[in-house]
Design an enzyme around this catalytic site. Structure first.
Site, PDB file in Angstrom:
ATOM      1  CG  ASP A 105      -1.352 -45.841 -10.823  1.00 54.45           C
ATOM      2  OD1 ASP A 105      -1.544 -47.050 -10.573  1.00 54.45           O
ATOM      3  OD2 ASP A 105      -0.589 -45.451 -11.732  1.00 54.45           O
ATOM      4  N   GLY A 142       0.196 -48.698 -21.331  1.00 49.06           N
ATOM      5  CA  GLY A 142      -0.255 -49.409 -22.525  1.00 49.06           C
ATOM      6  C   GLY A 142      -0.188 -50.905 -22.331  1.00 49.06           C
ATOM      7  CE  LYS A 193       2.481 -46.884 -11.882  1.00 48.03           C
ATOM      8  NZ  LYS A 193       2.395 -46.224 -13.203  1.00 48.03           N
ATOM      9  CG  LEU A 236       9.936 -48.090 -18.920  1.00 49.54           C
ATOM     10  CD1 LEU A 236       9.828 -46.656 -18.401  1.00 49.54           C
ATOM     11  CD2 LEU A 236      10.778 -48.125 -20.187  1.00 49.54           C
ATOM     12  CD  GLU A 290      -7.184 -47.286 -15.019  1.00 50.07           C
ATOM     13  OE1 GLU A 290      -8.172 -48.004 -15.277  1.00 50.07           O
ATOM     14  OE2 GLU A 290      -6.009 -47.679 -15.136  1.00 50.07           O
TER      15      GLU A 290
END
Length: 926
Positions: free
Chosen positions: A793, A913, A797, A728, A782
């Site tokens: 995680d 993905g 971000k 994205l 994971e």
């Protein structure tokens, strides 16, 4: 001895000259030398005196005494002949020029052995031209004859008697070569006799030089020229033995030169033409003429040489005199290359060059004829062809004048129509800058600068001056920079003291890069293309120069960027608009997917976007697979399994440096902190970085800020789009909003595809632990689901988003609501999955409370510019909220900005993905 001294070889007797009362002395006996006492007294006879005492037969050298009145008579006769010839329409009789002349020249490597001499003779016999003249150099090989002759002179001057052994080696080399080539008989006997007499003469002459301890230029030229005399006579005999007809020509019988500046010579064309006419009249049917290269004669009859590039010069001079159809220079390269093939793998052999292009390239060190050598051919518009003696099928490079026709340039095919023909560099350059307000508007300042440099005997390679006249800068060889600065400081001492000139400064360790091409003439945008290519390769330009002819753009760059700049410029004009070399680090799921995407799209990249992309390496934590030209992406995995070696970062980078690609990209598909720690090093070296790895973007703040500073200040790029939102366009949207003047107030998002799936599926009908187990089995989590559930995680971000939108925060500044029960943080994955159902009730209660309010649970990251903080937590949203309408594993990011205030800007799509993550990296090749 009275009169002019003239020494010539018996093996190359000059044609009879009309000289009255000429005294010819055949020197026999011994050289008369001063007594031992006079030598002890330091009284050594001058060379003129020594000449008069010279009484040994020097290699068949005839010492001719020409009195002043006789010399006058000769030159009067010569002048009459020249005047007569000048009045004729054709300098040479029609019979001799019927069918035209072809001139060929063999360099030392072409006549370096018996095998090559025979091949060269046969090549001339196979040529069907009506009239052929072959110019030959001295034998090359090991040892080179010219080097040996120069060596014996040096030893003789140093009074080193071992020069005799060098002469023996010379005789042996030519004797053995002749015995291989010539059958036993008169041809071999006569050649060996010539060789014997010449060696005896050289021995006597060198003894005299050794006695005097010095050697005049005339004697040096006389000695050095014997290599050409021997090879010409041998070649002529070989042609005859192979069934052809041949006559050898001593160039001193034809070529007349005069001294010129800088130790060079100028051709006396009228006198040379007269002597060539005499020679041709005396040899009405010469067959293949084999002429000595390099040597000539002065107007006074003294032997001399044509100095540097002498044999090439001989060929173009004689081609001019004969009005030849072509002049072919046979050498050991295929022709003139678009760049040095030792530095640029993709360099191509050029089909043609104009004389102007050849001059420009040769000035900058390319393997082309010296400009002086092309002038005789240019005067008669004679094509000069550079061909490879060792690769006859190769057509070589033709240097002609036809490209001066602008219409021709327009009519050329696309493959011929190169805006830039070639690139060359000069290393070891220093840039001298003279700067000061006192320079502006003061007439004569530039003249004073360059007069001072001239008097210091410093050669200027390039000049550049701004129109403000505030400074003058010019490039010189580094070895001369000190002398240039000292001379200028002395010349402008008063101006420096008065402050009119601020400084005379040297910028060392520079390099000159030249782009040459007649196609640049009147073509807009060539400079822009060149400068853009260098900028993309992260190369800084210090100075620029271009003449009004527009055949050449010269730039000054750092010496350490020499090869990189050459490759960048060449690849832009010869390979593609953007040549890219790729190293992929981390051939795991994302890495493999990206390589598969590249394999599918590499043809489209080249055809539609003019990107020449090659994967030169694949590396994992302990192994690597390298290729100098590019891995075959359809079979890289098999190659990896069979041929990978132990990882060595130094060897990997050496492979990149040796490649021809100026644009190098590292793609890091790992989650490794060790690999992320190498980013800054790579960026400093000019390598670009593309990565979904979040460790650099969310790690040490100073490290991240230095990466961004370096990326902003250079053309070296750091692209980490895929580190937030996979494919994205999240980070690019942040940048776009900022650069268009918008102000970001808040960024809130569902940033984990795993947690998005879990809370979109969790509806209270099945336990939370069961949803986690299903997500793990489907590959959404994971291998250890806690890495998703602990929120770290998402926090990374959030830190990346905060930094990209202007907040300098770190991981410790972001509170995280972990979904991992504290009791399960340190156990094994198996135990965690087994015990997680014990905590289902906590999540069930939260879901029930939210449902009562008509809300849903969502795990979100927040960057709030109002508070300057970030957070990661499980929050509730109404079902009508954008987050409440999310499904599957999609990510969603909402931007509240000054412009998008009442209605946020929303980005939604797959955020996890291998396909979309790899696609996020692939985007940046475009």
């Amino acid at each position: 001895m009275e009169g002019a001294m003239k020494v010539c070889s018996l093996s190359g007797r000059l044609s009879t000259q009309t000289v009255s009362k000429q005294t010819e002395i055949s020197c026999r006996g011994a050289v008369k030398v001063p007594s031992q006492k006079s030598r002890k007294d330091g009284t050594v006879a001058s060379f003129n005196s020594l000449n008069s005492q010279f009484s040994s037969r020097c290699s068949g050298f005839y010492v001719k005494k020409v009195r002043d009145e006789n010399k006058f008579a000769y030159h009067t006769t010569c002048q009459q002949k020249i005047s007569s010839l000048a009045a004729q329409t054709s300098p040479i009789s029609d019979k001799l020029t019927e069918g035209g002349w072809e001139v060929h020249k063999y360099g030392g490597t072409c006549v370096g052995s018996a095998e090559r001499i025979k091949k060269g003779a046969q090549l001339m016999l196979d040529n069907t031209a009506a009239n052929k003249l072959l110019v030959v150099s001295a034998m090359g090989g090991v040892p080179k004859v010219t080097d040996l002759l120069l060596g014996v002179i040096a030893k003789a001057v140093a009074r080193d008697d071992t020069f005799k052994r060098e002469l023996d080696a010379l005789e042996e080399k030519h004797r053995k070569t002749a015995e291989v080539l010539l059958e036993t008989g008169p041809a071999l006997d006569s050649y060996l006799q010539v060789l014997k007499v010449d060696i005896e003469g050289l021995t006597a002459l060198l003894k005299a030089i050794s006695f005097a301890g010095t050697c005049t230029d005339t004697f040096s030229d006389l000695i050095v020229g014997h290599g050409e005399l021997w090879s010409a006579q041998l070649m002529s005999r070989v042609v005859t033995q192979l069934g052809g007809k041949s006559t050898w020509m001593d160039a001193r019988q034809v070529l007349v030169v005069e001294a010129a500046a800088e130790g060079q010579v100028e051709v006396n064309y009228p006198a040379s033409l007269a002597k060539l006419s005499d020679w041709l009249e005396g040899h009405p049917d010469p067959g293949i003429v084999v002429m000595t290269g390099f040597i000539a004669e002065t107007a006074d009859g003294a032997p001399t040489t044509l100095k540097r590039n002498g044999s090439d010069y001989s060929a173009t001079i004689i081609g001019n005199l004969l009005s030849a159809k072509t002049i072919t220079i046979w050498t050991d390269v295929d022709g003139v290359y678009s760049a040095d093939p030792r530095k640029v793998v993709g360099a191509v052999c050029l089909e043609s060059l104009s004389y102007h292009e050849a001059w420009e390239l040769s000035y900058f060190g390319a393997s082309v004829l010296h400009p002086q050598c092309t002038l005789p051919a240019m005067k008669k518009n004679i094509p000069v062809v550079i061909r490879n003696f060792f690769c006859l099928p190769n057509p070589g490079t033709a240097i002609t004048s036809h490209e001066e026709d602008i219409e021709y340039l327009r009519m050329r095919t696309s493959t011929e129509n190169r805006l830039v023909k070639g690139f060359a560099t000069i290393d070891d350059i220093s840039l001298i800058n003279v700067e000061g307000t006192g320079l502006a508007g003061v007439p004569g300042t530039a003249s004073a600068v360059f007069q001072s440099v001239k008097e210091a005997k410093v050669n200027v390679v390039m000049i550049s001056q701004a129109s403000s006249e505030h400074s003058i800068c010019f490039a010189v060889k580094s070895a001369q920079a000190g002398a240039a600065v000292a001379a200028l400081e002395e010349t402008f001492a008063r101006e420096i003291a008065n402050g009119q000139i601020n400084s005379v400064r040297e910028l060392p360790d520079q390099c000159i890069l030249a782009a040459v091409g007649q196609g640049m003439c009147s073509t807009p945008g060539v400079s822009a293309i060149l400068f853009s290519a260098l900028a993309k390769a992260n190369i800084n330009i210090f100075a620029v120069a271009q003449g009004c002819s527009q055949y050449n753009i010269t730039i000054c760059i750092s010496k350490e960027d020499s090869v990189k700049a050459l490759r960048a410029a060449h690849s832009r004009f010869y390979l593609s608009e953007t040549p890219i070399a790729v190293v992929l680090v981390g051939p795991g799921l994302v890495g493999k997917t990206l390589l598969a995407q590249l394999s599918d799209q590499i043809g489209i990249l080249e055809e539609e976007f003019n990107i020449d992309l090659r994967v030169l390496g694949v590396a994992s934590s302990g192994s690597m697979l390298l290729s100098s030209s590019g891995l075959h992406l359809d079979s890289w995995k098999t190659n990896w399994d069979n041929n990978r070696v132990h990882l060595d970062w130094n060897k990997l980078e050496e492979n990149l440096v040796d490649s021809a690609f100026p644009n190098i990209v590292f793609i890091d598909c790992t989650a490794s902190e060790d690999v992320a720690a190498k980013y800054l090093e790579w960026l400093h070296k000019g390598y670009h970085v593309i990565t979904p790895n979040k460790k650099a973007g969310s790690g040490d703040l100073d490290y991240y800020r230095e990466i961004r500073r370096l990326s902003r200040s250079t053309y070296t790029h750091f692209f980490a789009e895929a580190s937030v939102g996979a494919g994205l366009p999240v980070l690019s949207t942040c940048a776009l909003l900022s650069t268009t003047g918008d102000r970001i107030l808040k960024v809130e998002g569902i940033l984990s595809g795993t947690l998005s799936y879990i809370f979109n599926v969790y509806d209270g009908s099945v336990p939370f632990s069961e949803v986690v187990r299903q997500a793990k089995e489907l590959g959404y989590t994971e291998p250890d689901p806690r890495e998703d559930l602990n929120g770290n995680d998402v926090a990374r971000k959030v830190v990346i988003l905060a930094r990209e939108t202007g907040l300098n925060i770190s991981m410790v500044d972001v509170p995280i609501e972990s979904l991992v029960p504290p009791e399960l943080e340190d156990c094994s994955v198996e135990e965690f999955m087994k015990r997680l159902p014990d905590y289902d009730q906590q999540m069930s209660d939260k879901f029930a409370e939210a449902s009562l309010r008509g809300e849903v649970l969502r795990f979100v990251g927040l960057v709030d510019h109002a508070t300057g903080k970030g957070s990661v937590e499980l929050k509730t949203y109404s079902k009508e909220h954008s987050f409440g309408q999310l499904s599957g594993s999609d990510n969603m990011i909402c931007f509240d900005t000054a412009r998008y205030n009442s209605t946020p800007l929303v980005i939604r799509g797959p955020g996890a993905g291998a396909e979309v993550t790899a696609g996020g990296g692939f985007f940046y090749f475009l």
